[in-house]
Design a protein around this motif. Structure first.
Motif, mmCIF file in Angstrom:
data_model
loop_
_atom_site.group_PDB
_atom_site.id
_atom_site.type_symbol
_atom_site.label_atom_id
_atom_site.label_comp_id
_atom_site.label_asym_id
_atom_site.label_seq_id
_atom_site.Cartn_x
_atom_site.Cartn_y
_atom_site.Cartn_z
ATOM 1 N N LEU A 69 98.721 28.503 -25.673
ATOM 2 C CA LEU A 69 98.132 28.829 -26.963
ATOM 3 C C LEU A 69 96.617 28.711 -26.906
ATOM 4 O O LEU A 69 96.086 27.634 -26.608
ATOM 5 N N GLU A 91 102.244 28.277 -32.913
ATOM 6 C CA GLU A 91 102.567 27.221 -31.951
ATOM 7 C C GLU A 91 103.980 27.379 -31.419
ATOM 8 O O GLU A 91 104.229 27.186 -30.219
ATOM 9 N N SER A 150 104.548 30.408 -29.075
ATOM 10 C CA SER A 150 104.048 30.205 -27.706
ATOM 11 C C SER A 150 105.115 29.643 -26.777
ATOM 12 O O SER A 150 104.895 29.536 -25.573
ATOM 13 N N ARG A 170 99.641 28.670 -38.305
ATOM 14 C CA ARG A 170 99.465 27.796 -37.148
ATOM 15 C C ARG A 170 100.822 27.350 -36.596
ATOM 16 O O ARG A 170 101.049 27.375 -35.381
ATOM 17 N N GLU A 206 94.114 25.511 -26.959
ATOM 18 C CA GLU A 206 94.524 24.401 -27.803
ATOM 19 C C GLU A 206 95.668 23.607 -27.187
ATOM 20 O O GLU A 206 95.777 22.407 -27.386
ATOM 21 N N LYS A 207 96.540 24.276 -26.463
ATOM 22 C CA LYS A 207 97.684 23.654 -25.808
ATOM 23 C C LYS A 207 98.215 24.664 -24.798
ATOM 24 O O LYS A 207 97.798 25.828 -24.814
#
Length: 405
Positions: A72, A22, A25, A18, A68-69
């Protein structure tokens, strides 16, 4: 877009994959692919919880593809029951490839690279793009812990190594293992999110733990069969306050762990969100990395060691090759205690707790944070992006992305 087959749920304890996704990205959009989910998966996790494990598995409701963001996305592929049964695992891999292609088509972004951290046949999902087999554990050594056949894991590992454009491993031990198999592998160790722990001592005290009257030894992470539970018991026996933050897996003996956490000087919080960990770090004076020294752990690179340092905490670890790698740096050797016996480990914890009130504690905290910053996840992500020829893409973040090493 980089497609990242993680092998770990996006929710839950934030681990290597993860955190790597993150930070990747920052250069290119990333589709993070969770382990497959079937109609029986909730039952499996419920049974695990009945055995006393705090699994905290994501409840898949609503969209299985969501953002998610910025940059991402996360996909939970739905597959047939019995996903990992012999023979059925090939169907699971095929269905996963199909689900991922559909998700990518829906997002409308071209795939420029694929990362796979699992031994399943997934690197071939998008032919013609750079592929990376990203190895974070000795899967064969951990077959019993993972509950999968060792022979299948070994065969899948070799297939992935043969089909990947390049291989990255998190530890020198894994690098040596692949070299013995005839493959070149780049060592990209785990990192830490240094900025997440800035100002940790000024954060609000967590509501679910007491304010301790003495310096505290603490462990943050998965509580499972990889830990030397005897070391935690010895620390508690010595009378030191002990804080445990993280979910318990059923591979950690239930009765023995219950006896440990029933002691008045031991506090267990269970699972806590990754974003909340800095608050719990505030309560910890000495961070513990108490792993059993076996083949599985020797090949690992515990995240927690660097995270403790990023929070300015002292660290006592069992003597693992990854710890020795960090200690090859003179500053790392000065900041990390590594012990090979139970008595020496407990003695080191006692000494570090006692030294926490010393006159040089502020200077030591600054040195720890500075050392951890050299191992920030942004530096690690840039290394992986470079292996995939993905540096300098549309999400390049300029000064923020430049390594400081």
């Amino acid at each position: 877009m980089i497609v990242y087959f993680s092998g770990r749920e996006f929710d839950g304890v934030a681990g290597t994959h993860r955190l790597m996704a993150e930070h990747l990205s920052a250069w290119h959009p990333v589709l993070y692919v969770d382990p497959p989910w079937s109609a029986l998966t909730p039952l499996w996790y419920r049974l695990a919880e009945l055995r006393g494990a705090a699994m905290n598995r994501t409840k898949v409701r609503g969209p299985v593809l969501r953002q998610e963001k910025p940059g991402l996305w996360r996909l939970v592929p739905r597959v047939l029951p019995g996903a990992q049964r012999p023979g059925m695992h090939h169907v699971t891999a095929w269905l996963t490839r199909v689900k991922v292609r559909r998700a990518v088509a829906k997002l409308g972004q071209p795939v420029t690279a694929v990362v796979a951290a699992v031994p399943d046949n997934l690197l071939t999902t998008f032919p013609g793009v750079p592929t990376l087999y990203y190895v974070t554990d000795d899967l064969a050594a951990g077959a019993e812990l993972l509950g999968l056949p060792r022979e299948r894991l070994l065969a899948g590992e070799r297939r992935q190594a043969e089909s990947a454009t390049t291989i990255a491993v998190v530890s020198p031990v894994l690098g040596e293992r692949f070299a013995a198999m005839g493959f070149d592998a780049t060592v990209v160790p785990n990192g830490c999110s240094a900025s997440a722990y800035e100002g940790v001592d000024d954060l609000p005290w967590p509501d679910d733990i007491p304010r301790f009257d003495r310096p505290v030894a603490g462990f943050v992470g998965h509580i499972n069969g990889r830990l030397d539970l005897g070391l935690l018991e010895d620390i508690a026996d010595a009378g030191h306050p002990l804080l445990l933050v993280g979910p318990r897996h059923f591979s950690c003996p239930a009765e023995r762990f219950a006896a440990l956490t029933a002691r008045p000087n031991v506090v267990w919080t269970g699972m806590r969100p990754h974003t909340e960990l800095p608050r719990y770090m505030r309560a910890i004076t000495v961070g513990l990395t108490p792993y059993v020294v076996d083949d599985f752990n020797r090949a690992s690179f515990p995240l927690k060691t660097l995270e403790y340092l990023a929070a300015g905490r002292s660290v006592v670890s069992t003597s693992l090759p990854a710890t020795d790698w960090l200690r090859e740096d003179a500053e790392g050797a000065a900041l990390i205690r590594a012990e090979s016996s139970r008595d020496a480990f407990v003695k080191a914890v006692h000494e570090e707790l006692a030294a926490s009130a010393g006159p040089d504690r502020a200077d030591l905290a600054v040195r720890r944070r500075a050392y951890a910053a050299r191992h920030d996840w942004m530096h690690r992500a840039r290394e992986v992006a470079g292996l995939l020829n993905q540096v300098g893409g549309p999400h390049d973040s300029g000064d923020q992305a430049r390594p400081g090493r």
